[in-house]
Design a protein around this motif. Structure first.
Motif, short mmCIF file in Angstrom:
data_model
loop_
_atom_site.label_atom_id
_atom_site.label_comp_id
_atom_site.label_asym_id
_atom_site.label_seq_id
_atom_site.Cartn_x
_atom_site.Cartn_y
_atom_site.Cartn_z
N CYS A 1 2.69 -10.83 2.49
CA CYS A 1 1.62 -10.20 1.94
C CYS A 1 0.34 -10.00 2.76
N ASP B 1 -3.58 -10.72 3.35
CA ASP B 1 -4.55 -11.78 2.90
C ASP B 1 -5.36 -11.14 1.78
N GLY B 2 -5.47 -11.93 0.70
CA GLY B 2 -6.61 -11.47 -0.25
C GLY B 2 -5.79 -10.38 -1.09
N ALA B 3 -4.26 -10.57 -1.10
CA ALA B 3 -3.67 -9.75 -1.77
C ALA B 3 -3.62 -10.02 -3.46
N ASN B 4 -3.59 -9.35 -4.45
CA ASN B 4 -3.18 -9.53 -5.76
C ASN B 4 -2.12 -10.29 -6.14
N LEU B 5 -2.08 -11.51 -6.44
CA LEU B 5 -1.01 -12.30 -6.56
C LEU B 5 -0.02 -11.64 -7.66
N THR C 1 1.77 -8.97 -5.95
CA THR C 1 2.70 -9.41 -5.09
C THR C 1 3.98 -9.82 -5.43
N THR D 1 -5.64 -13.87 -9.45
CA THR D 1 -5.67 -14.62 -8.23
C THR D 1 -5.41 -13.79 -7.01
N GLU D 2 -6.08 -14.17 -6.01
CA GLU D 2 -6.03 -13.64 -4.64
C GLU D 2 -5.03 -14.56 -3.82
N HIS E 1 -4.21 -16.24 -0.36
CA HIS E 1 -4.89 -16.64 0.94
C HIS E 1 -3.81 -17.70 1.56
#
Lengths: 511, 217
Positions: free
Chosen positions: A15, A17-21, A24, A59-60, A62
């Protein structure tokens, strides 16, 4: 670029970087429960990231992140929001089936592809009999008051509803209603009588003896259901006037007939139905909890709808409320009233006998002092000042009555089986309403004792699931009928010392 | 040194109010041993405690179940004191018959009314629950009661109250009794409709209302 590794399966998801967990995970088809849809509110989308439990929606992602999901998606989750055990289905060449759960308040229908066992469509609606009264007794009273026409009117109301829902699910799935082979129904005893056009009056009066208890198999068209000419209608068996096919279905779904240990099944609603399996013996009872737990009979009460307060926290800084749909509060629903009573008990604003603490006993600098107001001589808790919402002593008493009724049934069954709370291995919570009651509230208000807090299992709409299982298997039909015959009904009001058990069950837990 | 009568009366009263059965029995025994009259012990001790409990009930401090527990304590005290009462004819008391109407088995509310009425000095004949309708009339006639009290929690059975009123008329004793009704689904409107003399929402009100109708101070 970042990546998520699912610890259990080793699955890799790439995904941004910084995507919402949460997004995702859901995007990759991984099940994460998220009732509040990512608002960071419900706390249901928890996952473990490097050993730490986090809300995935907050949560993001990374770099490389190893994630352990905490809840497995139930098989056939699409069918009902409920637990479904493994079972052997009959082999069908084709055709469709319908499952129906008739509740006093709501009716739920599902269209099933018999060959695959998949639910193709579902529908739900408010029971059209509500015009004849909200609760079963009022509807039975209608039959008393209209001996000539009542039974037929009540039957037509529910049959029309079912026909409407059949059209809806068939249209949605592109299935001709003539292709429906079988319709399986679970319902409480009164609803089953009214569906079949059988006189329900005897259910409403002592000795509360229904006209029939056994499973029924007939042609659906005989009662006016519009499906095929030969469509079969199967009604699950019942135990007594207040332990209906819905509860038998639930007990079967929870595999209580197979339980070796001590398992309690409880469906919380206006009537609380309780089944205890203890070393192969099955006992059950029903208790009149009243509608308080559904937000009724509560001064600021309302049904669970947008703007209803569903959770409450009392802190030193004030009262925090959570409403359904995140709207401005307009009232309080069942889960909210339980949450507020739990908080009132926890903070000592309500004593274990159910009475509010006297305002004059609090110091003015106490954080609780401004939370109580005097309305004449009566003490009230200020739930939400701007919305003019209060919790009265009478409201607490309504919850106390409901709690006393349910717990007394629970205790009476344990007494009869000669076991204690600590002997219970599991407590299964069934029903749509129960699904919205967290363990904290159930135990914090003493509806269920502290001893079972870690033993709760939520099974959802087990009534509809039971109807699904009988639809898919003749063997299950037989076993459900055997189960109903084995369930021993206990009339609470007639047990020794019931008043004493009830009185003791009224006492709230102390903190 | 002997304990004063006032002190023992207070212990009886407090014991009832605080639902402490053992304390009440102990105080009642000491009270008799000290030679004080049983009648005062009942009225100024046990009944006083029950009256205080009903005040708290009215103020919403006590609930139905609290009052039931208080009454348990009162009754164990009565068991100790009553055998020591001088013989009096029971005709002096105002009599009532009470029960849950046919078809209904919910009797906690009825029990509470009975307790409060007895505490207030009425003699109550308790027919229990799921009572055959004709029985209210038969007992009312035989025992020459002043009050007929009926309760039900269910809408399916409330019609039975109207039947009892008709049966009282048929038996020709309708104007000799006051009919009081209560219970979850009952309302003043229903009481008016069936021609009952009184409807009250709780047990304390029932006592006040009965006294008022029968001109008892």
């Amino acid at each position: 670029m970042a990546e998520v590794i699912i610890r259990q399966t080793g699955q890799r998801i790439v995904c941004e970087d910084g995507a919402n967990l949460l997004e995702t995970l859901l995007g990759a088809g991984i099940f994460v429960d998220n009732p509040c849809n990512g608002k960071g509110k419900c706390g249901k989308c928890k996952v473990k990231v490097e050993g730490e439990t986090l809300l995935s929606c907050l949560t993001e992602v990374h770099g490389r992140m190893e994630v352990e999901t905490l809840h497995k998606e139930r098989k056939h989750k699409v069918l009902t929001k409920g637990y479904l055990p493994e079972f052997e289905k009959d082999a069908y060449d084709g055709g469709y089936g319908i499952v129906i759960d008739i509740g006093t308040t709501t009716v739920v229908t599902g269209l099933i592809d018999l060959q695959t066992g998949k639910e193709l469509a579902n529908a739900s609606m408010i029971n059209a009999q509500k015009h004849f009264g909200l609760d079963v007794l009022t509807r039975i009273t209608y039959e008393y008051e209209h001996p000539e026409t009542g039974i037929q009117e009540l039957q037509e109301a529910i049959v029309n509803s079912i026909n409407g829902m059949l059209r809806e699910v068939c249209d949605e799935a592109g299935v001709a209603k003539e292709e429906i082979c079988e319709i399986d129904v679970a319902a409480n005893c009164t609803m089953m009588h009214m569906l079949l056009g059988v006189d329900a009056r005897s259910i409403g009066r002592s000795p509360y003896k229904p006209e029939f208890l056994e499973a029924k198999m007939l042609k659906a068209k005989e009662i006016g259901i519009e499906a095929g000419d030969d469509t079969v209608l199967y009604c699950l068996p019942q135990v007594s006037a207040y332990i209906g096919a819905d509860i038998v279905a639930g007990a079967y779904v929870c595999e209580m007939q197979k339980e070796k240990g001590n398992v309690l099944f409880i469906d919380i609603g206006t009537n609380g139905e309780i089944v205890l399996a203890s070393d192969g013996r099955l006992m059950c009872c029903s208790c009149a909890a009243g509608p308080a737990l559904e937000g009724m009979n509560i001064s600021a009460g309302m049904r669970a709808a947008e703007g209803a307060i569903e959770d409450v926290k009392i802190t030193e800084h004030g009262v925090e409320v959570v409403t359904i749909g995140d709207q401005n509060p307009v009232g309080i629903c069942g889960s909210g009233i339980l949450a507020v009573v739990k908080e009132l008990l926890r903070t000592g604003l309500v004593k274990k006998n159910g009475a509010f603490i006297k305002k004059e006993k609090l110091k003015e600098e106490d954080y609780r002092y401004p939370m109580i107001r005097l309305n004449g001589t009566k003490r009230e808790f200020i739930l939400h000042k701007e919305a003019n919402l209060f919790v009265t002593q009478g409201d607490v008493r309504q919850v106390q009555l409901a709690k006393g009724a349910i717990l007394s049934g629970f205790v009476a069954l344990l007494n009869k089986a000669g076991i204690s709370m600590d002997d219970l291995d599991k407590v299964m919570i069934a029903g749509q309403f129960g699904a919205h009651l967290p363990a904290d509230s159930l135990v914090g208000t003493g509806i269920l004792p502290e001893a079972v807090k870690d033993k709760l299992v939520y099974v959802g709409n087990s009534s509809k699931t039971g109807a699904y299982m009988t639809l898919m298997s003749k063997k299950v039909k037989r076993e459900v009928e055997e189960l109903a015959a084995k369930m021993d009904y206990m009339e609470l009001a007639e047990t020794d010392n019931y008043e004493r058990v009830f009185t003791e069950s009224m006492i709230f837990p102390a903190f | 040194m002997a304990v004063s009568k006032e002190e023992l009366l207070k212990r009886l009263s407090d014991g009832v109010l605080e639902m402490e059965e053992d304390d009440v029995v102990e105080a009642a025994k000491e009270y008799l041993e000290a030679g004080y009259p049983a009648f005062d012990g009942i009225m100024e001790g046990l009944v006083d405690g029950m009256n205080r409990a009903s005040e708290l009930y009215e103020a919403e401090e006590y609930f139905v179940t609290d009052v039931l527990l208080c009454s348990d304590a009162m009754y164990v005290g009565l068991d100790v004191l009553r055998p020591h009462l001088p013989e009096v004819s029971s005709d002096a008391k105002v009599k009532g018959v009470i029960g849950v109407v046919e078809g209904d088995t919910h009797d906690i509310g009825k029990n509470l009314v009975k307790i409060m009425m007895e505490t207030a000095g009425f003699e109550m004949i308790d027919l229990g629950r799921d009572v055959e309708l004709q029985k209210f009339v038969d007992v009312a006639k035989e025992e020459k009661v002043d009050l007929v009290c009926m309760s039900t929690l269910m809408t399916t059975t409330m019609g039975g109250m109207e039947t009892v009123i008709h049966l009282l008329e048929e038996a020709g004793i309708r104007d000799q009794v006051k009919v009081m009704i209560g219970g979850g689904p009952i309302s003043q409107k229903f009481a008016d409709k069936i021609g009952a003399d009184a409807y009250t929402t709780n047990a304390v009100e029932a006592v006040k209302c009965a006294k008022k109708m029968l001109n008892i101070a």
